[in-house]
Design a protein around this motif. Structure first.
Motif, PDB file in Angstrom:
ATOM      1  N   PHE A 285       6.517  55.195  20.831  1.00 18.66           N
ATOM      2  CA  PHE A 285       6.695  56.154  19.647  1.00 18.66           C
ATOM      3  C   PHE A 285       8.238  56.404  19.274  1.00 18.66           C
ATOM      4  O   PHE A 285       8.584  56.334  18.364  1.00 18.66           O
ATOM      5  CB  PHE A 285       5.900  57.380  19.916  1.00 18.66           C
ATOM      6  CG  PHE A 285       4.447  57.351  19.856  1.00 18.66           C
ATOM      7  CD1 PHE A 285       3.644  56.224  19.741  1.00 18.66           C
ATOM      8  CD2 PHE A 285       3.711  58.406  20.365  1.00 18.66           C
ATOM      9  CE1 PHE A 285       2.104  55.974  19.668  1.00 18.66           C
ATOM     10  CE2 PHE A 285       2.416  58.333  20.383  1.00 18.66           C
ATOM     11  CZ  PHE A 285       1.625  57.265  20.177  1.00 18.66           C
ATOM     12  N   ALA A 286       8.997  56.584  20.417  1.00 17.96           N
ATOM     13  CA  ALA A 286      10.082  56.941  20.576  1.00 17.96           C
ATOM     14  C   ALA A 286      11.047  55.607  19.535  1.00 17.96           C
ATOM     15  O   ALA A 286      12.083  55.844  19.083  1.00 17.96           O
ATOM     16  CB  ALA A 286      10.886  57.464  21.689  1.00 17.96           C
ATOM     17  N   ARG A 287      10.595  54.374  20.081  1.00 16.38           N
ATOM     18  CA  ARG A 287      11.185  53.294  19.544  1.00 16.38           C
ATOM     19  C   ARG A 287      11.134  53.246  18.056  1.00 16.38           C
ATOM     20  O   ARG A 287      12.179  52.870  17.206  1.00 16.38           O
ATOM     21  CB  ARG A 287      10.714  51.957  20.017  1.00 16.38           C
ATOM     22  CG  ARG A 287      11.259  50.757  19.408  1.00 16.38           C
ATOM     23  CD  ARG A 287      10.559  49.475  19.865  1.00 16.38           C
ATOM     24  NE  ARG A 287       9.226  49.390  19.206  1.00 16.38           N
ATOM     25  CZ  ARG A 287       9.094  48.719  18.228  1.00 16.38           C
ATOM     26  NH1 ARG A 287       9.996  48.542  17.293  1.00 16.38           N
ATOM     27  NH2 ARG A 287       7.778  48.816  17.637  1.00 16.38           N
ATOM     28  N   VAL A 288      10.176  53.767  17.430  1.00 20.24           N
ATOM     29  CA  VAL A 288       9.844  53.403  16.117  1.00 20.24           C
ATOM     30  C   VAL A 288      10.147  54.633  15.036  1.00 20.24           C
ATOM     31  O   VAL A 288      10.329  54.494  14.307  1.00 20.24           O
ATOM     32  CB  VAL A 288       8.221  53.146  15.514  1.00 20.24           C
ATOM     33  CG1 VAL A 288       8.107  51.659  16.273  1.00 20.24           C
ATOM     34  CG2 VAL A 288       7.480  54.177  16.011  1.00 20.24           C
ATOM     35  N   VAL A 289      10.497  55.992  15.798  1.00 16.56           N
ATOM     36  CA  VAL A 289      10.998  57.061  15.038  1.00 16.56           C
ATOM     37  C   VAL A 289      12.266  57.149  15.068  1.00 16.56           C
ATOM     38  O   VAL A 289      12.884  57.206  16.020  1.00 16.56           O
ATOM     39  CB  VAL A 289      10.208  58.147  15.990  1.00 16.56           C
ATOM     40  CG1 VAL A 289      10.698  59.786  15.181  1.00 16.56           C
ATOM     41  CG2 VAL A 289       8.435  58.290  15.472  1.00 16.56           C
ATOM     42  N   ARG A 290      13.189  57.460  14.187  1.00 12.37           N
ATOM     43  CA  ARG A 290      14.362  57.667  13.948  1.00 12.37           C
ATOM     44  C   ARG A 290      14.702  58.730  14.651  1.00 12.37           C
ATOM     45  O   ARG A 290      14.134  59.831  14.570  1.00 12.37           O
ATOM     46  CB  ARG A 290      14.926  57.610  12.546  1.00 12.37           C
ATOM     47  CG  ARG A 290      14.624  58.825  11.671  1.00 12.37           C
ATOM     48  CD  ARG A 290      14.645  58.651  10.395  1.00 12.37           C
ATOM     49  NE  ARG A 290      14.441  59.796   9.449  1.00 12.37           N
ATOM     50  CZ  ARG A 290      14.316  60.088   8.065  1.00 12.37           C
ATOM     51  NH1 ARG A 290      14.439  59.011   7.644  1.00 12.37           N
ATOM     52  NH2 ARG A 290      14.115  61.094   7.626  1.00 12.37           N
ATOM     53  N   PRO A 291      16.084  58.999  15.106  1.00 11.80           N
ATOM     54  CA  PRO A 291      16.821  60.053  15.375  1.00 11.80           C
ATOM     55  C   PRO A 291      16.613  61.401  14.503  1.00 11.80           C
ATOM     56  O   PRO A 291      16.814  61.102  13.439  1.00 11.80           O
ATOM     57  CB  PRO A 291      18.256  59.618  15.851  1.00 11.80           C
ATOM     58  CG  PRO A 291      18.170  58.311  16.061  1.00 11.80           C
ATOM     59  CD  PRO A 291      16.996  57.701  14.983  1.00 11.80           C
ATOM     60  N   GLY A 292      15.859  62.649  15.157  1.00  8.92           N
ATOM     61  CA  GLY A 292      15.674  63.600  14.268  1.00  8.92           C
ATOM     62  C   GLY A 292      14.314  63.469  13.728  1.00  8.92           C
ATOM     63  O   GLY A 292      14.014  64.586  13.014  1.00  8.92           O
ATOM     64  N   GLY A 293      13.659  62.578  13.864  1.00  9.64           N
ATOM     65  CA  GLY A 293      12.335  62.375  13.269  1.00  9.64           C
ATOM     66  C   GLY A 293      11.388  63.332  13.986  1.00  9.64           C
ATOM     67  O   GLY A 293      11.475  63.545  15.138  1.00  9.64           O
ATOM     68  N   VAL A 294      10.185  63.643  13.300  1.00  7.94           N
ATOM     69  CA  VAL A 294       9.099  64.573  13.942  1.00  7.94           C
ATOM     70  C   VAL A 294       7.849  63.494  14.459  1.00  7.94           C
ATOM     71  O   VAL A 294       7.589  62.640  13.740  1.00  7.94           O
ATOM     72  CB  VAL A 294       8.945  65.445  12.855  1.00  7.94           C
ATOM     73  CG1 VAL A 294       7.843  66.518  13.408  1.00  7.94           C
ATOM     74  CG2 VAL A 294       9.958  66.331  12.497  1.00  7.94           C
TER      75      VAL A 294
END
Length: 218
Positions: A139-148
């Protein structure tokens, strides 16, 4: 060359949801209309994505697409991903306003930081505890920094073995989650906890239901 063997729980989950796809979709049709807590948390999620500039949202473990369809109706750009090909067929038919693809939450068909946000709506519950860390890292890989990210799940620490559900005999295990452990896994994967809601069960639910939201660290 050695062949990678798929974990038995993945095979089990796919087979069960392929079997029940049509009946599952019919049973839950309109379910959101009767759940103000679900709609409230999805509304907060959508508002936070919009406030950050919008972008593609992933419904990870989307099933027949009811949550993806709801978010698309709010004007969001949504891509649903599910392990079950039959579920994806149903989702594409019922919710043409969103995109759907077959794939595993442990190896998402998405690029690094491609998503503005992601939700796993009662979909982390089929992954055994010893592989949940891998799931959250993906999940962390595909979500951009600051993403929810928004997770919904049943509260508890036990494994429920279903042998009959949605009108079918099947073999499926669901794993209730402790909110504190979910928060810890999110932190380990690089997310910052922002909010949590735990509500009492509403029949036919048997245990409390939890929603946990976090932001991808910059």
């Amino acid at each position: 060359m050695s062949r990678v063997t798929e974990p038995a729980d993945v095979t089990e989950t796919r087979a069960a949801y392929d079997l029940v796809a049509e009946d599952y979709a019919e049973l839950l049709r309109g379910d959101l209309a009767g759940s103000e807590y679900d709609r409230a948390m999805l509304g907060v999620f959508a508002e936070q994505i919009a406030r950050a500039g919008g972008g593609l949202v992933g419904d990870l473990g989307c099933g027949p697409g009811r949550i993806a369809g709801y978010l698309a109706g709010l004007g969001m750009d949504v891509a649903g991903i599910d392990l079950s090909p039959r579920m994806v067929e149903v989702a594409r038919r019922e919710h043409p306003g969103a995109r759907f693809e077959v794939g595993s939450m442990a190896a998402l068909p998405l690029g690094d930081a491609e998503l503005a946000g992601a939700l796993a709506w009662y979909s982390i519950i089929h992954t055994p505890d010893d592989r949940q860390g891998e799931l959250f890292a993906e999940f962390a890989r595909v979500v951009r920094p600051g993403g929810v990210v928004l997770l919904a799940f049943q509260v508890g620490s036990d494994v429920v073995h279903l042998t009959h559900a949605y009108g079918h005999d099947l073999d499926l295990r669901t794993r209730r989650q402790e909110p504190g452990r979910v928060r810890a896994r999110l932190a380990e994967a690089g997310f910052v906890f922002t909010s949590e809601l735990v509500r009492a069960p509403v029949a036919p639910e048997k245990v409390p239901q939890a929603y946990v939201m976090a932001r991808r660290a910059n």
